[in-house]
Design a protein around this motif. Structure first.
Motif, PDB file in Angstrom:
ATOM      1  N   VAL A  68       0.838  -1.194   0.000  1.00 55.17           N
ATOM      2  CA  VAL A  68       0.000   0.000   0.000  1.00 55.17           C
ATOM      3  C   VAL A  68       0.873   1.244   0.000  1.00 55.17           C
ATOM      4  N   MET A  69       1.897   1.254   0.830  1.00 58.79           N
ATOM      5  CA  MET A  69       2.790   2.410   0.909  1.00 58.79           C
ATOM      6  C   MET A  69       3.532   2.635  -0.408  1.00 58.79           C
ATOM      7  N   LEU A  70       3.934   1.569  -1.072  1.00 59.08           N
ATOM      8  CA  LEU A  70       4.610   1.696  -2.359  1.00 59.08           C
ATOM      9  C   LEU A  70       3.655   2.270  -3.399  1.00 59.08           C
ATOM     10  N   ALA A  71       2.411   1.815  -3.406  1.00 53.69           N
ATOM     11  CA  ALA A  71       1.419   2.359  -4.337  1.00 53.69           C
ATOM     12  C   ALA A  71       1.181   3.843  -4.056  1.00 53.69           C
ATOM     13  N   ALA A 108       2.017   6.849  -6.682  1.00 53.04           N
ATOM     14  CA  ALA A 108       0.900   7.708  -7.081  1.00 53.04           C
ATOM     15  C   ALA A 108       1.214   9.180  -6.831  1.00 53.04           C
ATOM     16  N   LEU A 109       1.776   9.500  -5.674  1.00 54.22           N
ATOM     17  CA  LEU A 109       2.097  10.894  -5.363  1.00 54.22           C
ATOM     18  C   LEU A 109       3.223  11.424  -6.246  1.00 54.22           C
ATOM     19  N   GLU A 110       4.168  10.585  -6.582  1.00 55.32           N
ATOM     20  CA  GLU A 110       5.305  11.026  -7.397  1.00 55.32           C
ATOM     21  C   GLU A 110       4.970  11.126  -8.886  1.00 55.32           C
ATOM     22  N   THR A 111       3.895  10.481  -9.328  1.00 55.96           N
ATOM     23  CA  THR A 111       3.585  10.495 -10.762  1.00 55.96           C
ATOM     24  C   THR A 111       2.302  11.250 -11.097  1.00 55.96           C
ATOM     25  N   ASP A 112       1.275  11.198 -10.240  1.00 56.75           N
ATOM     26  CA  ASP A 112       0.004  11.859 -10.537  1.00 56.75           C
ATOM     27  C   ASP A 112      -0.606  12.425  -9.260  1.00 56.75           C
TER      28      ASP A 112
END
Length: 141
Positions: A104-107, A111-115
């Motif tokens: 979950v943390m990796l997702a 997500a924050l770094e790309t969109d």
């Protein structure tokens, strides 16, 4: 696979050794351990050191450059921090399926770094500060 005789002290010791080996294997290769290992592989050296020390890491958003702190967990674990490092706004967004905390943390990191804008449009805001308790508690007599 293994043949054990039910009598004698030696067979009990062998059975205990096999159970210990099995539990160690499961502990080292279980879903939580594998997810944590994968997360650590994707973290930068600074994020990895921060995660190992504090059980959280900071991520910079892709659109605004805001800083987010991703705490170990699966829900309500992302907090936007201000310039002083104090929690400002909490964000709750998780994958649709139940996953191990590391996954979950990796997702959330990706997500924050790309969109960042797309994620924040779907996320639920919450107050990262715990509610304050009244100074005096009245007793009913």
């Amino acid at each position: 696979m293994f043949l054990f005789r039910r009598n004698g002290v030696a067979s009990g010791a062998r059975l205990h050794a096999v159970r210990s080996l099995y539990s160690t294997f499961i502990e080292q290769n279980g879903p939580e351990t594998r997810a944590r290992r994968l997360l650590r592989d994707w973290l930068s050296p600074e994020q990895r050191a921060q995660f190992d020390t504090n059980n959280y890491f900071d991520v910079t958003g892709s659109h605004t450059g805001r800083r987010y702190r991703v705490h170990y967990g699966t829900m309500s674990n992302v907090v936007e921090v201000d310039a002083d490092g104090q929690p400002a706004i909490g964000w709750c967004f998780v994958p649709e399926r139940a996953l191990a905390p590391g996954d979950v943390m990796l997702a959330q990191k990706i997500a924050l770094e790309t969109d960042e804008a797309g994620v924040l449009a779907l996320a639920h805001r919450f107050s990262p500060r715990p509610p304050s308790l009244p100074r005096a508690v009245r007793r009913a007599y």
